[in-house]
Enzyme design. Structure first.
Site, PDB file in Angstrom:
ATOM      1  N   LYS A  15       0.815  -1.011  -0.102  1.00  0.00           N
ATOM      2  CA  LYS A  15       0.104   0.043   0.054  1.00  0.00           C
ATOM      3  C   LYS A  15       1.116   1.327   0.034  1.00  0.00           C
ATOM      4  O   LYS A  15       0.653   2.162  -0.903  1.00  0.00           O
ATOM      5  CB  LYS A  15      -0.872   0.022   0.994  1.00  0.00           C
ATOM      6  CG  LYS A  15      -1.944   0.973   1.239  1.00  0.00           C
ATOM      7  CD  LYS A  15      -2.824   0.914   2.634  1.00  0.00           C
ATOM      8  CE  LYS A  15      -3.789  -0.414   2.233  1.00  0.00           C
ATOM      9  NZ  LYS A  15      -4.230  -0.686   3.635  1.00  0.00           N
ATOM     10  N   ARG A  65      -3.164   2.875   8.645  1.00  0.00           N
ATOM     11  CA  ARG A  65      -3.656   1.842   8.110  1.00  0.00           C
ATOM     12  C   ARG A  65      -2.389   0.751   8.104  1.00  0.00           C
ATOM     13  O   ARG A  65      -1.159   1.220   7.707  1.00  0.00           O
ATOM     14  CB  ARG A  65      -4.048   1.802   6.582  1.00  0.00           C
ATOM     15  CG  ARG A  65      -5.296   2.564   6.526  1.00  0.00           C
ATOM     16  CD  ARG A  65      -5.321   3.072   5.006  1.00  0.00           C
ATOM     17  NE  ARG A  65      -6.709   3.611   4.845  1.00  0.00           N
ATOM     18  CZ  ARG A  65      -7.703   2.977   4.044  1.00  0.00           C
ATOM     19  NH1 ARG A  65      -7.342   2.011   3.480  1.00  0.00           N
ATOM     20  NH2 ARG A  65      -8.710   3.521   4.106  1.00  0.00           N
ATOM     21  N   GLY A 110      -7.818  -7.391   4.920  1.00  0.00           N
ATOM     22  CA  GLY A 110      -8.532  -7.607   6.101  1.00  0.00           C
ATOM     23  C   GLY A 110      -8.064  -8.278   7.377  1.00  0.00           C
ATOM     24  O   GLY A 110      -8.631  -8.355   8.643  1.00  0.00           O
ATOM     25  N   ARG A 113      -3.652  -1.652  -6.354  1.00  0.00           N
ATOM     26  CA  ARG A 113      -2.694  -2.716  -6.334  1.00  0.00           C
ATOM     27  C   ARG A 113      -3.000  -3.750  -7.472  1.00  0.00           C
ATOM     28  O   ARG A 113      -4.144  -3.339  -7.921  1.00  0.00           O
ATOM     29  CB  ARG A 113      -2.967  -3.413  -4.842  1.00  0.00           C
ATOM     30  CG  ARG A 113      -4.314  -3.937  -4.752  1.00  0.00           C
ATOM     31  CD  ARG A 113      -4.571  -4.605  -3.330  1.00  0.00           C
ATOM     32  NE  ARG A 113      -6.077  -4.719  -2.965  1.00  0.00           N
ATOM     33  CZ  ARG A 113      -6.393  -5.018  -1.794  1.00  0.00           C
ATOM     34  NH1 ARG A 113      -5.612  -5.049  -0.849  1.00  0.00           N
ATOM     35  NH2 ARG A 113      -7.632  -5.040  -1.602  1.00  0.00           N
ATOM     36  N   HIS A 139     -15.468  -9.302   1.753  1.00  0.00           N
ATOM     37  CA  HIS A 139     -14.554 -10.157   2.393  1.00  0.00           C
ATOM     38  C   HIS A 139     -14.671 -11.678   1.905  1.00  0.00           C
ATOM     39  O   HIS A 139     -13.757 -12.101   1.429  1.00  0.00           O
ATOM     40  CB  HIS A 139     -14.732 -10.145   4.019  1.00  0.00           C
ATOM     41  CG  HIS A 139     -13.712 -11.015   4.609  1.00  0.00           C
ATOM     42  ND1 HIS A 139     -13.856 -12.318   5.050  1.00  0.00           N
ATOM     43  CD2 HIS A 139     -12.165 -10.867   4.744  1.00  0.00           C
ATOM     44  CE1 HIS A 139     -12.873 -12.783   5.586  1.00  0.00           C
ATOM     45  NE2 HIS A 139     -11.973 -11.831   5.250  1.00  0.00           N
ATOM     46  N   SER A 174      17.445 -39.757 -11.318  1.00  0.00           N
ATOM     47  CA  SER A 174      16.308 -39.112 -10.975  1.00  0.00           C
ATOM     48  C   SER A 174      16.104 -39.030  -9.539  1.00  0.00           C
ATOM     49  O   SER A 174      16.391 -39.971  -8.792  1.00  0.00           O
ATOM     50  CB  SER A 174      15.021 -39.953 -11.555  1.00  0.00           C
ATOM     51  OG  SER A 174      13.855 -39.279 -11.064  1.00  0.00           O
ATOM     52  N   CYS A 190      11.840 -36.576  -9.512  1.00  0.00           N
ATOM     53  CA  CYS A 190      10.550 -37.244  -9.793  1.00  0.00           C
ATOM     54  C   CYS A 190       9.779 -37.294  -8.350  1.00  0.00           C
ATOM     55  O   CYS A 190       8.675 -37.669  -8.120  1.00  0.00           O
ATOM     56  CB  CYS A 190      10.433 -38.698 -10.206  1.00  0.00           C
ATOM     57  SG  CYS A 190      11.421 -39.680  -9.152  1.00  0.00           S
ATOM     58  N   TYR A 199      14.783 -32.478 -16.780  1.00  0.00           N
ATOM     59  CA  TYR A 199      13.325 -32.624 -16.983  1.00  0.00           C
ATOM     60  C   TYR A 199      12.704 -32.615 -15.327  1.00  0.00           C
ATOM     61  O   TYR A 199      13.661 -32.967 -14.324  1.00  0.00           O
ATOM     62  CB  TYR A 199      12.745 -33.842 -17.430  1.00  0.00           C
ATOM     63  CG  TYR A 199      13.003 -35.116 -16.705  1.00  0.00           C
ATOM     64  CD1 TYR A 199      12.219 -35.631 -15.924  1.00  0.00           C
ATOM     65  CD2 TYR A 199      14.020 -35.660 -17.164  1.00  0.00           C
ATOM     66  CE1 TYR A 199      12.570 -36.785 -15.256  1.00  0.00           C
ATOM     67  CE2 TYR A 199      14.487 -36.990 -16.581  1.00  0.00           C
ATOM     68  CZ  TYR A 199      13.522 -37.449 -15.657  1.00  0.00           C
ATOM     69  OH  TYR A 199      14.084 -38.644 -14.953  1.00  0.00           O
TER      70      TYR A 199
HETATM   71  C1  PEP Z   1      10.806 -40.251  -3.855  1.00  0.00           C
HETATM   72  O1  PEP Z   1      11.223 -40.828  -2.862  1.00  0.00           O
HETATM   73  O2  PEP Z   1      10.904 -39.079  -4.236  1.00  0.00           O
HETATM   74  C2  PEP Z   1       9.955 -41.008  -4.791  1.00  0.00           C
HETATM   75  C3  PEP Z   1       9.533 -40.528  -5.970  1.00  0.00           C
HETATM   76  O3  PEP Z   1       9.622 -42.183  -4.652  1.00  0.00           O
HETATM   77  P1  PEP Z   1       8.608 -42.643  -3.738  1.00  0.00           P
HETATM   78  O4  PEP Z   1       7.441 -41.439  -3.429  1.00  0.00           O
HETATM   79  O5  PEP Z   1       7.923 -43.656  -4.720  1.00  0.00           O
HETATM   80  O6  PEP Z   1       9.292 -43.222  -2.703  1.00  0.00           O
END
Ligand code: PEP
Ligand code: MG
Length: 865
Positions: A25, A95, A104, A339, A455, A753, A820, A840
């Site tokens: 603000k 304020r 709020g 804003r 709100h 991974s 992953c 990736y």
């Molecule tokens: C992890 O451990 O990040 C993973 C992807 O394997 P899981 O969740 O199956 O243990």
């Protein structure tokens, strides 16, 4: 050190880039002043002072006092009035304003500087005693509540009683004499509670209000809000002290909120609401239902014209849709705030695309304008058009989505019903910031009062929840926990359905259907794909998930968890037979029965991801997860396998592990029972053969979980490569040791991974399954800002990931690197992955759009420097 930043008369010490010091603000008030827009003069006390105040015994330094006095003098000069003057008093608002808006959540005091003498001076100066005493009673009310924490109902009830005794309905019907009397009543209430007179000294009023606003940074609702939105506790709030301008000076005065485009749909129309003869809190609190901004064009064409100019100027300057607060004082327009407008996700996409197509911003900027996490909200359900519905009322369509739930009538009930696993709809006359916890726990909100900027509406849009507001035909009884509408009474626990896109309220549970993605979504995601450099894959274990993910733009599968395939009722008996086998021969027999199932799974998944890589992870979780645990299950299995129940019990007992997550799982299982992985790899090879014969190009990668010792991988690879000689083999990096010796592991790995779920578990020593209760406390206490299982801990776990990348690449420059764990779909973690150069990220199918946009943003931000 500069602690106080003045703005007024076209000059300002701050500007829009100083949000961390001045709050959103304060920074924007300074910027608007510099843009020569009509902002009442004032000054901002920096967030640093708040932090000092909260840490150092709640006191103010002489340096601060001096700077405030100086800024006040400048303000007085511009406003041609003097603070605390008995003839020509300057009144101010105090304020809060944090770095990001927390609507709020913190406190505000208006009309400060009034006392029994200055109120008379104000009445005389404005020739309007009704206005002067209306302002004074508002001040007493707000000050008592904010500074002295007096519950609002004490004074509100007194005001209601007063009106009832005289047969008055609206506050605006009160005469000057009535208001004088009400001020007296309010002051008496103050004395009764605090055993001292209401403060007369404006300076005392000012400093205690500043202190109260600082303290409100740590009030329960603000803390809860920060916890929900992961806002750090150590940001603090600034305090803005602004000359008062009055929307309650009669019918030529008013106050309102406007948006440069519709925040609900994104349409390029000027959108807003206002109330005549009112002060700002009347609009925001939803106490009176405001008028549509279109009407202002007729009621005050000159002001409307000016607002149109402001609309263009601010939107073009900020290159984004603005949410503007204004006050009209006797026909003159003032701006109190601007804003970037909170908006629905549909609107966010449309606005970003439109601004780019209008040539106002580039496509890169457009991509930066949408919060990746918000894309989630697009997947909201809508009413199934074929479903029967009984509409019992209609309110304002304040926030989209269709939801069913059981009616509850207080935030506390909402939380306790939700804790029992119930879906609830919070039904209220209006919501207030105290309700934040209950709102979070609800599916949607229904309010009898308030407009599109109330709100409830603002919070719903932000949380991505459904809201129907201002549904005035509802008659709600808090005491009886019921609502009457259209001759029907709905009690607590009764089912109802809301459609936040039409404003319809329906009786019972109406069928909903999942969202279909709009053309704006498709366009936007195509832009994201164009600018991202890192790839986005999906974690998918079934052909259905794989197809779904591909539809969302997945560029392969980064994690196919094969254990999920074993829970199917046709396979589980064989899996159990395999585990309970007494010798290798028996185990091999069971595995032979499982192989065709696995092969068919892989054919289907590889086909769904034709031409794209699919990382298949060999069996990971501890075997006991597959075993029967109840007597009934053991009996069934004993019949299926022709083994005695006692035998089975005995075997299950012997497989029990005290700490299965750190036990016999992953590659450890693969080494102690190599025939399991051998069966899986054979099934992969066969599946590839089948796909090839069908003319499909498929690209499997074989992944070994939980490696921490170089020799584990070497041992398994040597063995498995004999079955699948030309396949890429890689490993997960999910224990710290693997990261620390990643150069050695890379000798045997074509790819890494990062399994950051386990890596977080093993780095912190926090159990994935048991840490929720203490992590909640950690967040409340500010020990952790984020749950490290949701958002990658960059300085600890992330450091290990970075190190493993460096070591892996040093050993094998062409090594492929991905992630992953769940973090692969969380925006800040995705940005980190981009920064350290992963090839990736892989995440659940629903989060592909989120990861794609986050990846595009990371790459755009990097290129912009
Ligand atoms: C992890 O451990 O990040 C993973 C992807 O394997 P899981 O969740 O199956 O243990
Ligand atoms: Mg894991």
């Amino acid at each position: 050190m500069k602690l106080v930043f003045f703005f007024g008369g076209g000059l300002a010490d701050g500007n829009a880039s100083m949000k961390s010091e001045l709050g959103g603000k304060g920074a924007n008030l300074a910027e608007m002043t510099l843009l020569k827009l009509p902002v009442p003069a004032g000054f901002t006390i920096s967030t640093k002072v708040c932090l000092d105040y909260l840490h150092d015994n709640a006191s103010f330094s002489p340096e601060l006092k001096e700077q405030v006095l100086e800024a006040l003098k400048k303000t007085e000069k511009i406003m041609e009035a003097k603070f605390a003057d008995i003839e020509n008093p300057l009144l101010v608002s105090v304020r809060s304003g944090a770095r990001v808006s927390m609507p709020g959540m913190m406190d505000t005091v208006l009309n400060l500087g009034l006392n029994t003498v200055t109120v008379e001076a104000l009445a005389k100066k404005t020739q309007n005693p009704k206005f002067a005493y209306d302002s004074y009673r508002r001040f007493i009310q707000m000050y008592s509540n904010v500074v002295k924490e007096l519950e609002t109902h004490h004074m509100e009830d007194a005001l209601e009683n007063y009106k009832n005794q005289r047969g008055l309905n609206e506050d605006t019907e009160l005469s000057a004499e009535d208001l004088i009397e009400i001020c007296n009543i309010f002051r008496q209430i103050y004395v009764k509670h605090f055993h001292e007179p209401f403060p007369e000294d404006p300076s005392e009023q000012l400093w205690s209000s500043i202190a109260a606003v600082f303290k409100s940074w740590n009030c329960a609702r603000a803390k809860k809000y920060r916890e929900i939105h992961s806002i750090p506790n150590d940001w603090g709030t600034a305090v803005n002290i602004c000359s008062m301008v009055y929307g309650n000076m009669g019918d030529q005065s008013g106050t309102g909120v406007c948006f440069t485009r519709d925040p609900s749909t994104g349409e390029n129309i000027f959108y807003g609401e206002y109330l005549l003869n009112a002060q700002g809190e009347d609009v925001v609190a939803g106490i009176r239902t405001p008028k549509n901004l279109n009407l202002l064009e007729k009621e005050m064409p000159h002001v409307y014209e000016q607002l149109l100019e402001v609309r263009d100027k601010l939107e073009n300057h900020y290159r984004d849709v603005q949410d503007i607060e204004f006050t009209i004082q006797q026909g003159k327009l003032y701006l109190l705030q601007t804003r970037n407008a909170k908006r629905t996700t549909q609107a966010a996409l449309k606005i970003a695309i439109d601004l780019a197509n209008e040539g106002k911003i580039s496509r890169q900027e457009a991509l930066l304008k949408v919060n990746p996490q918000d894309l989630d909200k697009l997947l909201h359900p809508t009413l199934d058009p074929r479903a029967h519905k009984q509409v019992i009322a209609k309110g304002l369509p304040a926030s989209p989505g269709a939801v069913s739930g059981r009616a509850v009538f207080s935030a506390v009930e909402a939380e306790s019903w939700a804790a029992r696993g119930e879906q609830v709809i919070l039904v209220r006359d209006e919501t207030s910031p105290e309700d934040i916890g209950g709102m979070y726990a609800s599916q949607g909100f229904l309010t009898a009062r308030g407009g599109m900027t109330s709100h409830a509406a603002v919070v719903a849009r932000q949380m991505g929840k459904c809201c129907v507001a201002g549904c005035s035909s509802l008659s709600i009884s808090q005491i009886h926990k019921s609502v009457r509408v259209a001759g029907i009474e709905i009690m607590e626990g009764d089912w109802m359905t809301l459609d936040g896109s039409t404003g319809e309220v329906m009786l019972g549970k109406v069928e909903t259907k999942n969202a279909e993605l709009s053309s704006d979504f498709v366009t936007f995601m195509a832009w994201a794909k164009e600018y991202r450099t890192m790839r986005v894959r999906a974690n998918a274990d079934t052909p259905r998930d794989a197809a779904f993910a591909r539809n969302f733009g997945a560029e392969g599968i980064g994690l196919c968890r094969t254990e999920h395939m074993f829970f199917d009722e046709n396979r589980l008996p064989f899996v159990r037979q395999m585990i309970l086998a007494k010798n290798i021969q028996e185990r091999k027999e069971a595995l032979e029965k499982l192989r065709p199932f696995q092969r068919d799974d892989f054919v289907a998944i590889l086909s769904a991801m034709e031409n794209l890589p699919v990382t298949i992870r060999l069996l990971d979780p501890p075997l006991h997860e597959f075993l029967p645990h109840t007597d009934k299950d053991m009996m069934t299995l004993s019949n299926q396998l022709g083994l005695s129940a006692d035998d089975i019990k005995q075997r299950v007992k012997s497989l029990h592990e005290a700490n299965p997550m750190l036990g016999h799982r992953g590659c450890r299982l693969g080494i102690s029972h190599p025939e399991i992985y051998e069966m899986q790899v054979k099934a992969i090879v066969e599946a590839v053969e089948i796909c090839k014969n069908q003319g499909k190009k498929v690209l499997p990668e074989i992944m070994i979980p939980l490696v921490g010792i170089q020799q584990e991988l070497e041992w398994l690879r040597n063995r498995l490569q004999k079955i699948a000689p030309h396949f890429p083999f890689g490993t997960m990096i999910e224990v710290p040791r693997a990261a620390l010796i990643a150069d050695k592991i890379a000798i045997q790995a074509d790819f890494f991974s990062f399994g950051t779920n386990d890596l977080t578990q093993t780095t912190y020593g926090f159990s994935r399954d048991d840490s929720a209760p203490f992590l909640r406390v950690y967040k409340q206490e500010g020990i952790l800002v984020e749950d490290p299982f949701a958002s990658l801990d960059q300085e600890g776990v992330g450091r290990l990931v970075e190190l493993a990348c460096e070591l892996g690449r040093k050993q094998k420059p062409e090594i492929k690197l991905g992630i992953c764990g769940e973090h692969g779909g969380e925006p800040s973690s995705v940005k980190f992955c981009h920064k350290i150069g992963l090839n990736y990220v892989s995440c659940s199918p629903f989060r592909i759009p989120i990861a794609m946009l986050a990846a595009a943003q990371a790459s755009i931000s990097q290129n912009f420097g």
